[in-house]
Write an enzyme that holds these catalytic residues in place. Structure first.
Site, short mmCIF file in Angstrom:
data_model
loop_
_atom_site.label_atom_id
_atom_site.label_comp_id
_atom_site.label_asym_id
_atom_site.label_seq_id
_atom_site.Cartn_x
_atom_site.Cartn_y
_atom_site.Cartn_z
N SER A 1 4.25 8.95 16.01
CA SER A 1 5.08 7.95 15.35
C SER A 1 4.55 7.71 13.94
O SER A 1 3.35 7.88 13.69
CB SER A 1 5.05 6.63 16.13
OG SER A 1 5.59 5.57 15.36
N TYR B 1 -0.78 0.56 19.92
CA TYR B 1 0.20 1.64 19.83
C TYR B 1 -0.08 2.51 18.61
O TYR B 1 -0.12 3.73 18.69
CB TYR B 1 1.60 1.05 19.78
CG TYR B 1 2.72 2.07 19.76
CD1 TYR B 1 3.19 2.63 20.93
CD2 TYR B 1 3.33 2.45 18.56
CE1 TYR B 1 4.23 3.56 20.92
CE2 TYR B 1 4.35 3.37 18.53
CZ TYR B 1 4.81 3.92 19.72
OH TYR B 1 5.83 4.84 19.70
#
Length: 258
Positions: free
Chosen positions: A148, A163
């Protein structure tokens, strides 16, 4: 000078290859599984949701393996099932992902941090270890981790410390495995998507404020789609990407280029 020029279709063909895709019951993982199958691969699909997984497997003629990838004790059961059903895997796409907490960094609960690291770091590494001997036996392999842009830049207004840490870890893992396994003709890369419509981001796309924020921060004047990321994955696992390894390919509509 090319001595045996291939057509574009030949470069992206996966005919006869066996692939394993995690997180394949929906979203990006499902899109990748469908694309690899369309390119000729025999695909094993892994995810928690058995009913949705079975639907995808039936649609692509693949083999479903139901597994909660956060439960790392069960990871060593996956690849043997792939080998028994389809043959030795030479493609692995670690597409499974989840956000376990929306708390700010100072308040993230420990269980959410641990689950985040298990799913995004431990699982890709363990599955890479499991497919390694089979890729060696075949004489080639391609591994792609789906990361990401949050592993590259902070995203204002969306707390995601663990994350983000897990996503930059995927890039480091890919670079290290790429160097260690290059002599075995095993390539390892990462694809880092920006924002696109998915189960995780649906609320963002459905609100006027969210859409305005996305449009303000994305240079390209259109939404990202699953297909945009799938195209990068197909390039990396096929012969079209045979000289690419250890890289993180960002697919974000220009978000991180600003």
């Amino acid at each position: 000078m090319l001595t045996d020029p291939a057509t574009g279709r030949d470069l992206f063909s996966l005919e006869g290859r066996v692939a394993l895709v995690t997180g394949a019951s929906s979203g990006l993982g499902e899109g990748v599984a469908r694309a690899l199958a369309a390119a000729g691969a025999r695909v094993a699909v892994v995810a928690r949701r058995q009913d949705r997984l079975a639907t995808v497997a039936t649609a692509i003629g693949g083999h479903p393996i139901a597994c909660d990838l956060v439960d790392v004790e069960h990871l060593d059961r996956i690849v043997p099932q792939v080998v028994d059903a389809l043959g030795p895997p030479e493609i692995l796409v670690n597409a499974a992902g989840n956000v376990f907490t929306h708390e700010r960094a100072e308040s993230e609960p420990l269980d959410a941090i641990v689950d985040t690291l298990k799913l995004h770091v431990v699982t890709p590494l363990r599955l890479s270890q499991e497919v390694f001997p089979h890729m060696v036996s075949v004489g080639r392999g391609a591994i792609v981790n789906i990361s990401s842009i949050s592993g590259r830049v902070g995203v204002p207004g969306i707390p995601q410390a663990s994350y983000a840490a897990s996503k930059i870890a995927q890039s480091g893992l890919a670079a290290e495995l790429a160097v260690q396994w290059a002599s075995k003709s095993i390539r390892v890369n990462t694809v880092a998507p920006g924002f696109f419509r998915s189960e995780i981001t649906e609320d963002l796309y459905e609100t006027e404020r969210g859409r305005a924020w996305l449009e303000r921060n994305t240079p390209l004047p259109y939404d990202g789609r699953v297909e945009d990321i799938v195209g990068a994955v197909l390039w990396l696992v096929s012969d079209a990407g045979r000289y690419v390894t250890g890289q993180t390919i960002v697919v974000d509509g220009g978000w991180t280029a600003k």
